[in-house]
Every structure is written in C-alpha cells, then in structure tokens.
Design a protein around this motif. Sequence first.
Motif, PDB file in Angstrom:
ATOM      1  N   ARG A 256       0.842  -1.207   0.000  1.00 28.96           N
ATOM      2  CA  ARG A 256       0.000   0.000   0.000  1.00 28.96           C
ATOM      3  C   ARG A 256       0.877   1.258   0.000  1.00 28.96           C
ATOM      4  NH1 ARG A 256      -2.616   3.001   4.195  1.00 28.96           N
ATOM      5  NH2 ARG A 256      -4.593   3.916   3.498  1.00 28.96           N
ATOM      6  N   LYS A 257       1.921   1.234   0.826  1.00 28.47           N
ATOM      7  CA  LYS A 257       2.831   2.373   0.893  1.00 28.47           C
ATOM      8  C   LYS A 257       3.551   2.570  -0.437  1.00 28.47           C
ATOM      9  CE  LYS A 257       5.229   5.535   3.169  1.00 28.47           C
ATOM     10  NZ  LYS A 257       4.607   6.735   3.767  1.00 28.47           N
TER      11      LYS A 257
ATOM     12  N   ARG B 166       2.514   1.845  -3.452  1.00 31.77           N
ATOM     13  CA  ARG B 166       1.598   2.463  -4.420  1.00 31.77           C
ATOM     14  C   ARG B 166       1.548   3.977  -4.232  1.00 31.77           C
ATOM     15  NH1 ARG B 166      -1.745  -0.642  -7.434  1.00 31.77           N
ATOM     16  NH2 ARG B 166      -2.113  -2.823  -6.852  1.00 31.77           N
ATOM     17  N   LYS B 167       1.431   4.395  -2.987  1.00 26.76           N
ATOM     18  CA  LYS B 167       1.340   5.830  -2.698  1.00 26.76           C
ATOM     19  C   LYS B 167       2.640   6.549  -3.041  1.00 26.76           C
ATOM     20  CE  LYS B 167      -2.167   5.614   0.934  1.00 26.76           C
ATOM     21  NZ  LYS B 167      -2.504   5.957   2.343  1.00 26.76           N
TER      22      LYS B 167
ATOM     23  N   GLU C 276       3.015   6.941  -6.780  1.00 24.68           N
ATOM     24  CA  GLU C 276       2.121   7.970  -7.309  1.00 24.68           C
ATOM     25  C   GLU C 276       2.673   9.368  -7.060  1.00 24.68           C
ATOM     26  OE1 GLU C 276      -0.987   7.852  -9.002  1.00 24.68           O
ATOM     27  OE2 GLU C 276      -0.175   5.872  -9.393  1.00 24.68           O
ATOM     28  N   ARG C 277       3.365   9.545  -5.949  1.00 25.92           N
ATOM     29  CA  ARG C 277       3.821  10.876  -5.546  1.00 25.92           C
ATOM     30  C   ARG C 277       5.340  11.022  -5.649  1.00 25.92           C
ATOM     31  NH1 ARG C 277       3.507  11.546  -0.404  1.00 25.92           N
ATOM     32  NH2 ARG C 277       3.628  13.811  -0.585  1.00 25.92           N
TER      33      ARG C 277
END
Length: 231
Positions: free
Chosen positions: A55-56, A58-59, A62-63
């Motif tokens: 999950r981390k 992916r974030k 994205e950033r």
Amino acid sequence: MKLSKKQILSKYRAVIFDLDGTLYFQTKLRMMMACRLVGYYCTHFWRLKELLAIRKFRKVRERWDELAVGKTELQLDEAQYSYVGREMKMPPERVQAAVEKWMYEKPLTILPECRDEALVDLINAIHVKGIPVMIYSDYPVTDKLRALDIKADKQYSALDESIMSLKPDPKGLRVIMEENHFQPSEIIMIGDRMSKDGQAAINAGTDYIILEKSATAREKLYAELLRELDQ
C-alpha cells in the motif's frame, strides 16, 4: 472523456497507449486482487506488514515526483523500494518481493478477464491501417501485454534505462519521439488518467485522449475512432 486531438486518428503516424487502467479495467482487477490479498494475509497474518508495504509503495510511486528524495545512484525502482523500506522499517528486498508478487506476478492470471475487448478491436484496426501501436507505461510492460494477448509494435516503460522517469514527466514521450523520428504533432497518447497520461502529453506537446472508466462511454468513443480510421 478529455481529449486534445487536432486531426482524425488515421492521420497520426503512431498511437501510444498507456497500459494499466487503459488496456484493461483496473477497478475490476483491483477488486479481484483485493479478495486474493485478504484471503492470503488472513491465513498469513504474521506477514501483514508486507500488505502495508505494498500500500505504501503504491502511494510513494504515485507521488514520487513530489517527494524530496534527492539524487541517488540507484535505479528508479530500487530507489523506491529503499524509500519504502526506510519508511516501513523493512529490508528493501522484502518490499521488492511483496510488490513483485502481488503487483506484477499474481495479477497476470486475472488480466485476461479484465481486458477491454472493445479497445482491443480498435487496436487491431489501427494495426490493419499500418499505423504503429506503441505501449508506454510507468510499470513493466512485457508480461502484462503477453497476458492480455495484445500486440504492440514497440513498448516502453518508465523503468527503461533511457527513461527512468515517471509520468507526467514528458521524458518517456520524448524518448519515443526521438527514437522513432516523430514530431509532437504526429503522435497521440491514449490513457486513463489526466494527471499522468494527459499531463505527460501536454508537457511533451502531443495530442491525447483520456478514457472514461465506463465501458459504455469507452465503446461510444471507440466507434467514433473506428470511423476516423476509415477516412
């Protein structure tokens, strides 16, 4: 749908497609994968931290362009695994193994069920017209294309040594244009995210089409583009 298209589709020298969320319906894939993830980590609860690391990751991905990570000698993907590892207090190798398993390998068996069949028909029609079809993704391309059974004349990834940059950075599109001797006005980018695919096209000075999530809306657009191929 958002688009910036100055000519009919048949006039472009190449059509460049994003992969994730464009060639297949990403929401459907994520729902199916979520069921598998929950099932696995319910029976392997002692490894739950891997799920949080995915999950981390992916974030972070994205950033990535917003994060102040500084210069590094690591490749793009290695730098991201290391960053997530530091944040999660995990070895980067463990982060990499979890990401590769659940983001790159496991989805391959599900992808055929999520394929945008109407878009595949459009791609085949573009091939028939002799217009090169190229794939450009922020993620690895080869295995997913094989799983989707979609033919591309050329494929590019943000992880290619000549690119090593994520959208909306225009570097990938510029590399494609340089290697294939295209002018910005001669290609069009088709993707599913304005913030990534659309903005990358704007930054590179190329035309673009951003697809809706709705299959019905997509099919209406594809019908229009098929008519343009016949002109």
